[in-house]
Design a protein around this motif. Structure first.
Motif, mmCIF file in Angstrom:
data_model
loop_
_atom_site.group_PDB
_atom_site.id
_atom_site.type_symbol
_atom_site.label_atom_id
_atom_site.label_comp_id
_atom_site.label_asym_id
_atom_site.label_seq_id
_atom_site.Cartn_x
_atom_site.Cartn_y
_atom_site.Cartn_z
ATOM 1 N N GLN A 34 0.822 -1.205 0.000
ATOM 2 C CA GLN A 34 0.000 0.000 0.000
ATOM 3 C C GLN A 34 0.858 1.257 0.000
ATOM 4 O OE1 GLN A 34 -3.123 0.335 2.871
ATOM 5 N NE2 GLN A 34 -4.111 -1.588 2.294
ATOM 6 N N VAL A 35 1.948 1.242 0.751
ATOM 7 C CA VAL A 35 2.839 2.398 0.803
ATOM 8 C C VAL A 35 3.440 2.670 -0.577
ATOM 9 C CG1 VAL A 35 5.023 3.267 1.719
ATOM 10 C CG2 VAL A 35 3.391 2.152 3.246
ATOM 11 N N LEU A 85 10.400 0.056 -7.965
ATOM 12 C CA LEU A 85 9.723 -0.555 -6.817
ATOM 13 C C LEU A 85 10.719 -0.806 -5.688
ATOM 14 C CD1 LEU A 85 7.058 -3.340 -6.956
ATOM 15 C CD2 LEU A 85 8.969 -3.567 -5.371
ATOM 16 N N ALA A 86 11.902 -1.300 -6.055
ATOM 17 C CA ALA A 86 12.921 -1.570 -5.036
ATOM 18 C C ALA A 86 13.369 -0.274 -4.362
ATOM 19 C CB ALA A 86 14.118 -2.277 -5.673
ATOM 20 N N VAL A 87 13.596 0.777 -5.159
ATOM 21 C CA VAL A 87 14.012 2.061 -4.589
ATOM 22 C C VAL A 87 12.928 2.600 -3.665
ATOM 23 C CG1 VAL A 87 14.524 4.473 -5.134
ATOM 24 C CG2 VAL A 87 15.526 2.640 -6.510
ATOM 25 N N THR A 88 11.674 2.517 -4.099
ATOM 26 C CA THR A 88 10.568 2.995 -3.281
ATOM 27 C C THR A 88 10.445 2.190 -1.995
ATOM 28 O OG1 THR A 88 9.384 3.598 -5.319
ATOM 29 C CG2 THR A 88 8.107 3.549 -3.292
ATOM 30 N N TYR A 89 10.649 0.887 -2.105
ATOM 31 C CA TYR A 89 10.575 0.027 -0.917
ATOM 32 C C TYR A 89 11.631 0.404 0.114
ATOM 33 C CZ TYR A 89 11.201 -4.139 1.962
ATOM 34 O OH TYR A 89 11.349 -4.988 3.025
ATOM 35 N N PHE A 90 12.885 0.535 -0.340
ATOM 36 C CA PHE A 90 13.967 0.832 0.605
ATOM 37 C C PHE A 90 13.869 2.264 1.142
ATOM 38 C CE2 PHE A 90 16.003 -2.754 -1.677
ATOM 39 C CZ PHE A 90 16.197 -3.580 -0.579
ATOM 40 N N SER A 91 13.359 3.187 0.322
ATOM 41 C CA SER A 91 13.172 4.548 0.823
ATOM 42 C C SER A 91 12.073 4.590 1.877
ATOM 43 C CB SER A 91 12.834 5.499 -0.328
ATOM 44 O OG SER A 91 11.557 5.203 -0.882
ATOM 45 N N ALA A 92 11.044 3.747 1.700
ATOM 46 C CA ALA A 92 9.986 3.675 2.713
ATOM 47 C C ALA A 92 10.526 3.106 4.017
ATOM 48 C CB ALA A 92 8.837 2.812 2.200
ATOM 49 N N GLN A 93 11.435 2.145 3.917
ATOM 50 C CA GLN A 93 12.040 1.558 5.107
ATOM 51 C C GLN A 93 12.902 2.573 5.860
ATOM 52 O OE1 GLN A 93 11.358 -1.435 6.265
ATOM 53 N NE2 GLN A 93 10.165 -2.139 4.535
ATOM 54 N N SER A 94 13.552 3.471 5.108
ATOM 55 C CA SER A 94 14.441 4.449 5.736
ATOM 56 C C SER A 94 13.742 5.753 6.094
ATOM 57 C CB SER A 94 15.616 4.746 4.798
ATOM 58 O OG SER A 94 15.160 5.330 3.586
ATOM 59 N N GLY A 95 12.459 5.866 5.731
ATOM 60 C CA GLY A 95 11.702 7.057 6.085
ATOM 61 C C GLY A 95 11.836 8.200 5.101
ATOM 62 N N THR A 96 12.431 7.965 3.925
ATOM 63 C CA THR A 96 12.554 9.005 2.907
ATOM 64 C C THR A 96 11.520 8.773 1.806
ATOM 65 O OG1 THR A 96 14.215 7.712 1.711
ATOM 66 C CG2 THR A 96 15.004 9.303 3.358
ATOM 67 N N GLU A 97 11.394 9.760 0.914
ATOM 68 C CA GLU A 97 10.421 9.652 -0.167
ATOM 69 C C GLU A 97 11.089 9.930 -1.508
ATOM 70 O OE1 GLU A 97 7.144 12.247 0.541
ATOM 71 O OE2 GLU A 97 6.149 10.851 1.910
ATOM 72 N N ALA A 144 8.734 6.585 -7.733
ATOM 73 C CA ALA A 144 7.567 5.731 -7.532
ATOM 74 C C ALA A 144 6.550 5.939 -8.654
ATOM 75 C CB ALA A 144 6.930 6.040 -6.179
ATOM 76 N N TYR A 145 6.328 7.190 -9.025
ATOM 77 C CA TYR A 145 5.386 7.526 -10.100
ATOM 78 C C TYR A 145 5.861 6.964 -11.433
ATOM 79 C CZ TYR A 145 3.076 10.652 -13.498
ATOM 80 O OH TYR A 145 2.380 11.177 -14.568
ATOM 81 N N ALA A 146 7.140 7.184 -11.757
ATOM 82 C CA ALA A 146 7.692 6.660 -13.011
ATOM 83 C C ALA A 146 7.639 5.139 -13.029
ATOM 84 C CB ALA A 146 9.131 7.143 -13.184
ATOM 85 N N GLY A 147 7.905 4.521 -11.883
ATOM 86 C CA GLY A 147 7.822 3.070 -11.803
ATOM 87 C C GLY A 147 6.418 2.562 -12.021
#
Length: 274
Positions: free
Chosen positions: A35-36, A230-242, A247-250
């Motif tokens: 969802q994130v 997706l991987a970049v978005t996932y790891f950025s969500a884990q680290s608290g960054t955006e 994410a949009y391009a993905g």
């Protein structure tokens, strides 16, 4: 026996489409991190829409007419020329089933659990607008002769991708909604192939060898890009960054990849059917 062998690839197509649909739902709707990721692509569409929003708005306004009216006119013209009324009945049945099942799945069967990501928003998977565009393209594709099916696959996939991406830009749907809508139509397109494989169709034409490699390559590259995003978005969500743009391009890349790969695969599956 021969009809069973002809139907086997379509059976696999239906099974793969169904499994991928379930996977998309479980990952991007039922899980928190899914969802994130989906929501960041959704937010990125708002932040980076720019002038594309004007095209998306105009395209979606014209979508009902383009899908239903123009699609129906093209389909009827093809039927009158080829006189393949049986295929017409199967194609329309598949399109109706795709759109009805899309609405039933979205409003009756599937639910979106509250995980604190998008408070108050109900389930929107699969996308009805995408299903309408894809099913109209499916009807024209099925009715076309083998010689013109590659062209119908290319035009139909571009039309469907434009419709799906526009719903993301307009923030009507998340990327997973669009991908799921395409998979619903792919499932019913495979079911139509199973039915047509068992029928004796008049005016059969020899198979045409066209694998639509440009669609495969573009779809494959977009698929790779979507996985990286997706991987970049996932790891950025884990680290608290955006990284909203990534994410949009993905999300857009996933939509393009799904539409083009389905079109190329469908063209190959149907190459031996009249």
């Amino acid at each position: 026996m021969r009809s069973s062998l002809r139907a086997l690839p379509f059976l696999w197509g239906a099974l793969v489409s169904a499994v991928l649909f379930v996977a998309v739902y479980l990952v991007f709707v039922q899980s928190y991190i899914g969802q994130v990721i989906d929501e960041r692509a959704f937010a990125g569409a708002d932040a980076w829409k720019g002038d594309v929003i004007d095209f998306a708005h105009a395209f979606l306004d014209a979508l009902p007419v383009a899908s239903v009216v123009i699609g129906a006119v093209v389909a009827i013209v093809i039927v009158l020329v080829r006189r393949n009324w049986l295929v017409f009945a199967v194609a329309v049945g598949a399109a109706v089933a795709a759109n009805v099942s899309t609405q039933v799945l979205k409003y009756t069967v599937l639910s979106r659990p509250e995980k604190g990501v998008d408070v108050g928003l109900s389930n929107s998977l699969p996308s009805g607008h995408t299903a309408v565009a894809a099913s109209a393209a499916l009807v024209v594709f099925l009715l076309s002769s083998p010689r013109f099916r590659p062209l119908a696959a290319v035009v139909g996939s571009v039309f469907t991708v434009a419709a799906g991406a526009s719903t993301l830009v307009e923030q009507w749907h998340r990327p997973s909604d669009v991908v799921a809508g395409m998979l619903v139509v792919a499932f019913w397109g495979s079911v139509a192939g199973i039915v047509l494989s068992g029928l004796r169709l008049p005016g059969a034409e020899p198979p045409v060898r066209s694998k639509l490699w440009p669609l495969v390559w573009v779809g494959g590259l977009c698929g790779l890009g979507s996985v990286i995003a997706l991987a970049v978005t996932y790891f950025s969500a884990q680290s608290g960054t955006e990284h909203l743009f990534i994410a949009y391009a993905g999300g857009v890349a996933a939509i393009v990849a799904t539409g083009f790969v389905i079109a190329a695969t469908g063209n190959r599956l149907y190459r031996r059917l009249a």
